[in-house]
Design a protein around this motif. Structure first.
Motif, PDB file in Angstrom:
ATOM      1  N   GLY A   1      -3.368  10.413   2.616  1.00 21.24           N
ATOM      2  CA  GLY A   1      -4.235   9.288   2.303  1.00 21.24           C
ATOM      3  C   GLY A   1      -3.397   8.127   1.819  1.00 21.24           C
ATOM      4  N   ILE A   2      -4.068   7.089   1.357  1.00 17.07           N
ATOM      5  CA  ILE A   2      -3.343   5.909   0.909  1.00 17.07           C
ATOM      6  C   ILE A   2      -3.861   5.436  -0.447  1.00 17.07           C
ATOM      7  CG2 ILE A   2      -2.817   5.194   3.268  1.00 17.07           C
ATOM      8  CD1 ILE A   2      -4.925   3.032   3.033  1.00 17.07           C
ATOM      9  N   GLY A   3      -3.050   4.644  -1.107  1.00 13.89           N
ATOM     10  CA  GLY A   3      -3.398   4.027  -2.383  1.00 13.89           C
ATOM     11  C   GLY A   3      -2.732   2.664  -2.459  1.00 13.89           C
ATOM     12  N   ILE A   4      -2.626   2.139  -3.660  1.00 20.49           N
ATOM     13  CA  ILE A   4      -2.013   0.829  -3.885  1.00 20.49           C
ATOM     14  C   ILE A   4      -0.639   1.037  -4.507  1.00 20.49           C
ATOM     15  CG2 ILE A   4      -2.311  -1.440  -4.957  1.00 20.49           C
ATOM     16  CD1 ILE A   4      -5.305  -0.697  -5.289  1.00 20.49           C
ATOM     17  N   LEU A   5       0.307   0.202  -4.119  1.00 23.91           N
ATOM     18  CA  LEU A   5       1.678   0.281  -4.636  1.00 23.91           C
ATOM     19  C   LEU A   5       2.157  -1.106  -5.038  1.00 23.91           C
ATOM     20  CD1 LEU A   5       4.517   1.641  -5.004  1.00 23.91           C
ATOM     21  CD2 LEU A   5       4.896   1.204  -2.573  1.00 23.91           C
ATOM     22  N   ASN A   6       2.712  -1.204  -6.238  1.00 17.29           N
ATOM     23  CA  ASN A   6       3.395  -2.418  -6.675  1.00 17.29           C
ATOM     24  C   ASN A   6       4.873  -2.089  -6.789  1.00 17.29           C
ATOM     25  OD1 ASN A   6       4.445  -4.693  -7.873  1.00 17.29           O
ATOM     26  ND2 ASN A   6       2.880  -4.858  -9.458  1.00 17.29           N
TER      27      ASN A   6
ATOM     28  N   MET B   1       0.857  -1.186   0.000  1.00 16.59           N
ATOM     29  CA  MET B   1       0.000   0.000   0.000  1.00 16.59           C
ATOM     30  C   MET B   1       0.891   1.233   0.000  1.00 16.59           C
ATOM     31  SD  MET B   1      -3.057  -1.182  -0.230  1.00 16.59           S
ATOM     32  CE  MET B   1      -4.138   0.209   0.146  1.00 16.59           C
ATOM     33  N   ALA B   2       0.416   2.259  -0.688  1.00 14.76           N
ATOM     34  CA  ALA B   2       1.128   3.527  -0.780  1.00 14.76           C
ATOM     35  C   ALA B   2       0.585   4.486   0.266  1.00 14.76           C
ATOM     36  CB  ALA B   2       0.957   4.130  -2.169  1.00 14.76           C
ATOM     37  N   VAL B   3       1.463   5.115   1.004  1.00  9.85           N
ATOM     38  CA  VAL B   3       1.092   6.143   1.976  1.00  9.85           C
ATOM     39  C   VAL B   3       1.599   7.480   1.438  1.00  9.85           C
ATOM     40  CG1 VAL B   3       1.363   6.988   4.334  1.00  9.85           C
ATOM     41  CG2 VAL B   3       1.244   4.508   3.893  1.00  9.85           C
ATOM     42  N   TRP B   4       0.674   8.437   1.278  1.00 11.78           N
ATOM     43  CA  TRP B   4       1.043   9.752   0.754  1.00 11.78           C
ATOM     44  C   TRP B   4       1.117  10.769   1.891  1.00 11.78           C
ATOM     45  CZ3 TRP B   4       2.734   9.869  -4.051  1.00 11.78           C
ATOM     46  CH2 TRP B   4       2.281   8.909  -4.973  1.00 11.78           C
TER      47      TRP B   4
END
Length: 434
Positions: free
Chosen positions: A232-237, A207-210
């Motif tokens: 906020g957060i998103g998805i991270l590969n 998960m991506a943390v911004w």
């Protein structure tokens, strides 16, 4: 602790057709992204169902306190908007919610909606710095066992959030092709390394943390205040070339095996939207050390984890040619983090390091404690020793050209509306490296 309010009411409804019970973007979510339409310039958009609201255009219909924030929607990234802080973003969320639920405003706002399928999505932030952490203790243990069966976790793991500084320039938005990297590898029985395309290309489910508001150089962020700095957060590969990594990672850690490409989802789900899904950080096993004082906050331990489910799917070229759906490789929980997001923020700044709006923090691969919840092919195939059988008869140990990885994430529970993160996808191509 962030409390829920009227914007989280599961019975709330928007006048936007198709948004009710939307799997990802109901009125209770309202994530932000950068979008463009019909050749227009990039600007800030807010997802509602299958539509995108132009934030800057909608600002004219907001009260003064929110209007000034909405006007930042004309910028080319989210950095300036989220630098305004958590309280300001909550004010903006309430204003957007009101516009999209008040039927009396439909005539004014409906022309400002764009069909998402006809829009382009772009990098949400301008990323100056990218740090990838290693908070998934199950992943760390699994990988450690491959190389150190008798001592999979090194002594520092349970005392300090482990991380490394990644390459910000090669972070790309979902949908961008991933060129197979080229680099040095050395076979165990070889006298010297050779150079060529990676043969052990892998994905990592993260998960991506911004970062929203930053801090001044030399002024660490207190653990109790850390949540105010999370946009906020998103998805991270975090794509990984395992053969390059095995040769180069000692003594200093990841380098070319990680810096060739990192994929992020375009939508930023705010911490306010995730308020109903905050849960207690899982208690540490008996015998594990307690976090040091600068990493411990009672409220963070009680509400600092997020009940988010992540999934990863694989689509091969043959599967697509045959019209077959992608295969689910794994499904796991974000609660697999050994450290909370607030602890990552506090530790990162504890030496005086300055974080800035748009900085990207990766959680590290989040493998669950079940066989079907592992977050990488390295784990699924036991280091490449046990090939994975696909439904169409193909097998995989690591990724081949034409393979596409699709990651999704969502949060749901009884008494709350399900919200999602969209998707993060990338397809492996050979490219000019040969």
């Amino acid at each position: 602790m962030t409390l829920t309010d009227h914007t989280h009411n599961p019975d709330a409804r928007s006048w936007v057709l198709g948004s009710e019970n939307h799997a990802d973007f109901p009125i209770q979510n309202l994530p932000f992204a950068m979008f463009s339409s019909g050749g227009s310039k990039k600007r800030v958009g807010v997802a509602i169902g299958d539509m995108i609201l132009d934030l800057a255009e909608a600002a004219d219909f907001m009260a003064d306190d929110a209007r000034k924030l909405g006007e930042l929607g004309s910028r080319a990234d989210l950095n300036a908007l989220f630098s305004c802080g958590a309280e300001a973003m909550r004010t903006l969320r309430h204003a957007i919610f009101d516009l999209l639920t008040d039927g009396g405003k439909q005539a004014d706002i409906e022309p400002l909606l764009y069909r998402a399928s006809e829009c382009g999505l772009h990098m949400p932030f301008t990323v100056r710095d990218y740090t990838d952490f290693y908070t998934g203790i199950n992943h760390a243990t699994n990988v450690g066992k491959l190389f150190r069966p008798d001592n999979p976790l090194l002594p520092n793991y349970k005392f300090v959030p482990i991380g490394y500084h990644g390459r910000a320039s090669s972070v790309r938005v979902s949908g961008s092709d991933v060129t197979r990297p080229k680099g040095q590898t050395k076979a165990p029985d070889a006298d010297a390394p050779s150079v060529g395309p990676s043969k052990r290309l892998d994905y990592e489910l993260e998960m991506a943390v911004w970062v929203g508001q930053g801090n001044e150089l030399g002024a660490p962020i207190d653990i109790a205040d850390a949540k105010k700095h999370i946009a906020g957060i998103g998805i991270l590969n975090d794509w990984s070339a395992r053969d390059l990594q095995a040769w180069e990672y000692q003594p200093l850690g990841p380098f070319l095996a990680k810096s060739f490409h990192s994929s992020v989802s375009p939508w930023v789900v705010t911490m306010d939207a995730l308020a109903p899904f905050r849960v207690a950080q899982e208690a540490r096993p008996e015998g594990d050390p307690a976090p040091l004082d600068y990493l411990f906050d009672e409220d963070d331990q009680a509400t600092g984890a997020l009940d988010v489910t992540m999934e990863v799917h694989l689509s091969t070229a043959k599967m697509r040619d045959a019209g077959q759906a992608p295969m689910c490789l794994s499904k796991g929980p974000m609660t697999a983090m050994y450290w909370t997001i607030a602890q990552l923020i506090a530790h990162h700044s504890s030496n005086g390091c300055d974080l800035n709006p748009g900085d990207l923090l990766g959680t590290g691969t989040l493998t669950g404690n079940m066989p079907d919840s592992v977050g990488s092919l390295l784990e699924i195939t036991n280091g490449g020793k046990e090939p994975l059988a696909l439904p169409n008869g193909e097998t995989r140990t690591f990724l081949e050209n034409g393979d596409e990885i699709i990651m999704t994430a969502y949060a749901e529970k009884a008494g709350a509306a399900r919200i999602g993160f969209g998707e993060c996808r990338g397809r492996i191509v050979e490219g000019p490296l040969g």
